[in-house]
Write a protein that holds these residues in place. Structure first.
Motif, PDB file in Angstrom:
ATOM      1  N   SER A  14       0.399   7.650  13.107  1.00 56.05           N
ATOM      2  CA  SER A  14       1.308   6.552  14.091  1.00 56.05           C
ATOM      3  C   SER A  14       0.497   6.182  14.771  1.00 56.05           C
ATOM      4  O   SER A  14       0.347   6.696  15.792  1.00 56.05           O
ATOM      5  CB  SER A  14       2.817   6.956  13.528  1.00 56.05           C
ATOM      6  N   THR A  19       5.014   3.842  11.994  1.00 57.07           N
ATOM      7  CA  THR A  19       5.026   4.572  10.576  1.00 57.07           C
ATOM      8  C   THR A  19       6.190   6.086  11.343  1.00 57.07           C
ATOM      9  O   THR A  19       6.780   6.377  10.080  1.00 57.07           O
ATOM     10  CB  THR A  19       3.704   5.048  10.208  1.00 57.07           C
ATOM     11  N   SER A  62      -0.190   4.701   8.611  1.00 54.66           N
ATOM     12  CA  SER A  62      -0.605   3.658   9.393  1.00 54.66           C
ATOM     13  C   SER A  62      -2.054   3.265   9.172  1.00 54.66           C
ATOM     14  O   SER A  62      -3.077   3.991   8.321  1.00 54.66           O
ATOM     15  CB  SER A  62      -0.124   3.324  10.673  1.00 54.66           C
ATOM     16  N   GLN A  72      -5.569   5.404   9.951  1.00 55.37           N
ATOM     17  CA  GLN A  72      -4.833   5.952  11.022  1.00 55.37           C
ATOM     18  C   GLN A  72      -5.872   7.504  12.319  1.00 55.37           C
ATOM     19  O   GLN A  72      -5.533   8.064  10.848  1.00 55.37           O
ATOM     20  CB  GLN A  72      -3.616   5.935  11.202  1.00 55.37           C
ATOM     21  N   THR A  97       3.668   1.971   6.703  1.00 54.76           N
ATOM     22  CA  THR A  97       4.243   0.472   7.490  1.00 54.76           C
ATOM     23  C   THR A  97       2.322  -0.113   7.990  1.00 54.76           C
ATOM     24  O   THR A  97       1.752   0.058   7.754  1.00 54.76           O
ATOM     25  CB  THR A  97       4.629   0.251   9.115  1.00 54.76           C
ATOM     26  N   GLY A  98       2.865  -1.796   7.765  1.00 52.85           N
ATOM     27  CA  GLY A  98       1.803  -1.962   7.134  1.00 52.85           C
ATOM     28  C   GLY A  98       1.923  -3.809   7.913  1.00 52.85           C
ATOM     29  O   GLY A  98       2.815  -4.580   8.360  1.00 52.85           O
ATOM     30  N   CYS A 106      -0.464  -2.304   3.592  1.00 50.38           N
ATOM     31  CA  CYS A 106      -0.454  -0.557   3.282  1.00 50.38           C
ATOM     32  C   CYS A 106      -2.107   0.084   2.656  1.00 50.38           C
ATOM     33  O   CYS A 106      -1.061   1.278   1.767  1.00 50.38           O
ATOM     34  CB  CYS A 106       1.155  -0.192   2.634  1.00 50.38           C
TER      35      CYS A 106
END
Length: 199
Positions: A14, A19, A62, A72, A97-98, A106
């Motif tokens: 994250s 996230t 993410s 990420q 999450t996005g 996502c």
């Protein structure tokens, strides 16, 4: 009835914290259902044997990018060594999450699921994709977590039945051995040279 608690590892990457917040929500909901959960930041994860010792592993990450999916940074470093995590045969699921404004909303979920399936893992529920910040009362989070928990309950029931069966086998083996007559001490036949004196 003996209670068998399932162990769930939640690995997340994250950058903005969204996230990570989702990982914490999932961990809490699963724990409230009676299972043990451990959260692990991908920055602190070591790939070799990562999946060993867990009943289920949840991967969250993410991502961004319109032309391609970019994971990420911390999770991407772990992802490059996914061949070492020993995913084969393990129960797994993915979440992220996005921003739905991106082309690949996502997209990390799809990339990670594909890699896990290639490695022989069992993806037990379709990936969870949350737009923006996660809230614990969101219906999609509740439904997804319910599906995960149902899988854990099935695993726990299977483990309990296996434990009962093994114990029954042990008891049966002990019962059978206890009915056998004790072995007799060997008796040396009398030697012709032996003499006996009347008492």
């Amino acid at each position: 009835m003996e209670y068998i608690m399932s162990k769930v590892l939640i690995v997340y990457g994250s950058t903005t914290g969204n996230t990570e917040a989702l990982a914490e929500i999932l961990g809490r909901l699963i724990q409230e259902a009676g299972h043990e959960t451990t959260l692990l930041n991908a920055a602190d994860a070591s790939a070799p044997g990562l999946c060993d010792g867990w009943d289920m592993i949840l991967f969250g990450c993410s991502a961004w990018g319109d032309d391609e999916i970019i994971l990420q940074d911390d999770f991407d470093a772990l992802f490059q060594q996914f061949d070492l995590i020993n995913a084969k045969g393990h129960k797994v699921a993915c979440f992220a999450t996005g921003d739905s404004n991106f082309t690949y909303f996502c997209g990390a979920v799809d990339v990670i699921e594909a890699a896990l399936e290639r490695l022989g893992a069992d993806v037990v529920v379709e990936g969870l994709k949350i737009d923006g910040q996660a809230q614990s009362d969101q219906p999609e989070i509740q439904e997804w977590t319910k599906a995960v928990i149902e899988t854990l309950e099935a695993l726990r029931t299977s483990s309990f039945e296996m434990l009962v069966s093994l114990r029954a086998q042990r008891v049966g083996a002990l019962s059978t051995s206890s009915t056998q007559p004790p072995p007799c001490a060997p008796v040396r036949p009398p030697n012709r040279g032996d003499t006996f004196s009347p008492s």
